[in-house]
Design a protein around this motif. Sequence first.
Motif, short mmCIF file in Angstrom:
data_model
loop_
_atom_site.label_atom_id
_atom_site.label_comp_id
_atom_site.label_asym_id
_atom_site.label_seq_id
_atom_site.Cartn_x
_atom_site.Cartn_y
_atom_site.Cartn_z
N UNK A 82 0.83 -1.21 0.00
CA UNK A 82 0.00 0.00 0.00
C UNK A 82 0.87 1.26 0.00
N UNK A 83 0.37 2.29 -0.65
CA UNK A 83 1.03 3.59 -0.57
C UNK A 83 0.81 4.15 0.83
N UNK A 84 1.75 4.99 1.29
CA UNK A 84 1.68 5.48 2.66
C UNK A 84 0.37 6.23 2.93
N UNK A 85 -0.07 7.04 1.97
CA UNK A 85 -1.30 7.82 2.17
C UNK A 85 -2.48 6.90 2.42
N UNK A 86 -2.60 5.85 1.60
CA UNK A 86 -3.71 4.92 1.76
C UNK A 86 -3.58 4.12 3.05
N UNK A 87 -2.34 3.75 3.41
CA UNK A 87 -2.11 2.99 4.63
C UNK A 87 -2.51 3.80 5.87
N UNK A 88 -2.15 5.07 5.87
CA UNK A 88 -2.51 5.95 6.99
C UNK A 88 -4.03 6.09 7.09
N UNK A 89 -4.69 6.27 5.95
CA UNK A 89 -6.15 6.40 5.94
C UNK A 89 -6.82 5.14 6.47
N UNK A 90 -6.31 3.97 6.07
CA UNK A 90 -6.91 2.71 6.50
C UNK A 90 -6.71 2.49 7.99
N UNK A 91 -5.51 2.77 8.49
CA UNK A 91 -5.24 2.61 9.92
C UNK A 91 -6.11 3.57 10.73
N UNK A 92 -6.24 4.79 10.25
CA UNK A 92 -7.06 5.78 10.95
C UNK A 92 -8.52 5.33 11.02
N UNK A 93 -9.03 4.79 9.92
CA UNK A 93 -10.42 4.32 9.90
C UNK A 93 -10.61 3.15 10.86
N UNK A 94 -9.69 2.18 10.82
CA UNK A 94 -9.79 1.01 11.69
C UNK A 94 -9.73 1.40 13.17
N UNK A 95 -8.91 2.41 13.48
CA UNK A 95 -8.72 2.81 14.87
C UNK A 95 -9.74 3.86 15.32
N UNK A 96 -10.52 4.39 14.37
CA UNK A 96 -11.49 5.42 14.70
C UNK A 96 -10.83 6.72 15.10
N UNK A 97 -9.70 7.03 14.43
CA UNK A 97 -8.92 8.23 14.76
C UNK A 97 -8.80 9.14 13.55
N UNK A 98 -8.52 10.42 13.74
CA UNK A 98 -8.27 11.32 12.61
C UNK A 98 -7.00 10.91 11.87
N UNK A 99 -7.00 11.06 10.55
CA UNK A 99 -5.83 10.70 9.76
C UNK A 99 -4.60 11.50 10.20
N UNK A 100 -4.82 12.75 10.62
CA UNK A 100 -3.69 13.59 11.03
C UNK A 100 -2.96 12.99 12.23
N UNK A 101 -3.71 12.38 13.15
CA UNK A 101 -3.09 11.79 14.33
C UNK A 101 -2.20 10.61 13.94
N UNK A 102 -2.66 9.80 12.98
CA UNK A 102 -1.85 8.67 12.53
C UNK A 102 -0.63 9.17 11.77
N UNK A 103 -0.81 10.20 10.93
CA UNK A 103 0.31 10.78 10.18
C UNK A 103 1.38 11.30 11.14
N UNK A 104 0.94 12.01 12.17
CA UNK A 104 1.90 12.54 13.15
C UNK A 104 2.65 11.42 13.85
#
Length: 280
Positions: A250-272
């Motif tokens: 997966x590309x990093x952008x998509x991976x961050x979005x998927x992890x954020x959705x699974x964790x119920x967190x904002x994408x910015x928090x996962x990116x940080x």
Amino acid sequence: MTGTLVLAGTPIGDIADAPPRLVAELAAADIVAAEDTRRLRRLTQALDVRTSGRVVSYFEGNEAARTPELADALAEGARVLLVTDAGMPSVSDPGYRLVAAAVERGIRVTAVPGPSAVLTALALSGLPVDRFCFEGFLPRKRGERLARLREEAGERRTLVYFEAPHRLAATLAAMAEVFGAERRAAVCRELTKTYEEVKRGPLAELAAWAAEGVRGEITIVVEGAAPPAPQSLDAAELARRVAVREEAGERRKEAIAAVAQDAGLPKREVFDAVVAEKQR
């Protein structure tokens, strides 16, 4: 010069819902391909229109065999009008094969928009309609039906189904079992007809109501799954989950979005979290 394929929506109940263009197309078409020629005859009589072109049947049983014949007619310049028993062709009705064949040959495809049980039920359901998905008919066998519902249990968008009246109670019970007894839904029956009814409530309550027997054409609208509760994960774990997805391709952008959705967190928090982990 090639012809034109016209997909025409027909009334789902009230004949007065027929658009004026439908009358014009019925009169002008070189060929009218109908899911049921007897129902087409009743439709034309109700609309007081005479078809001047050839009328042929086009239903599930002969769709594959008749498609090449109609595609050849289109290629030779014919205007072919496709109508189904109710609603829009191709939506849980014959039509997809002919559209695909016409597109492959570069033949123009257009439509006469008409009534839609899917959109009408959505509008009347009282459930969110900003995002939805149409699932058509569920499998008839219980095991296959439950398996399909389990695949859709986490879907966040509003879900729309068609169902036969004699299977409605079993389907609603299966939905209550898989989606949860309290998931909100609406059963829309006989839309636009004299005995139109919209029954709203939790799935378990609707299943009990349907057990007494329900008649007519049925459309079910089900509330999407609730978003997952935010998980308590530290930055290192979030970054690890993103890394696992990246290693899988997966590309990093998509991976961050998927992890954020699974964790119920904002994408910015996962990116940080990913940035912080790389700076360690």
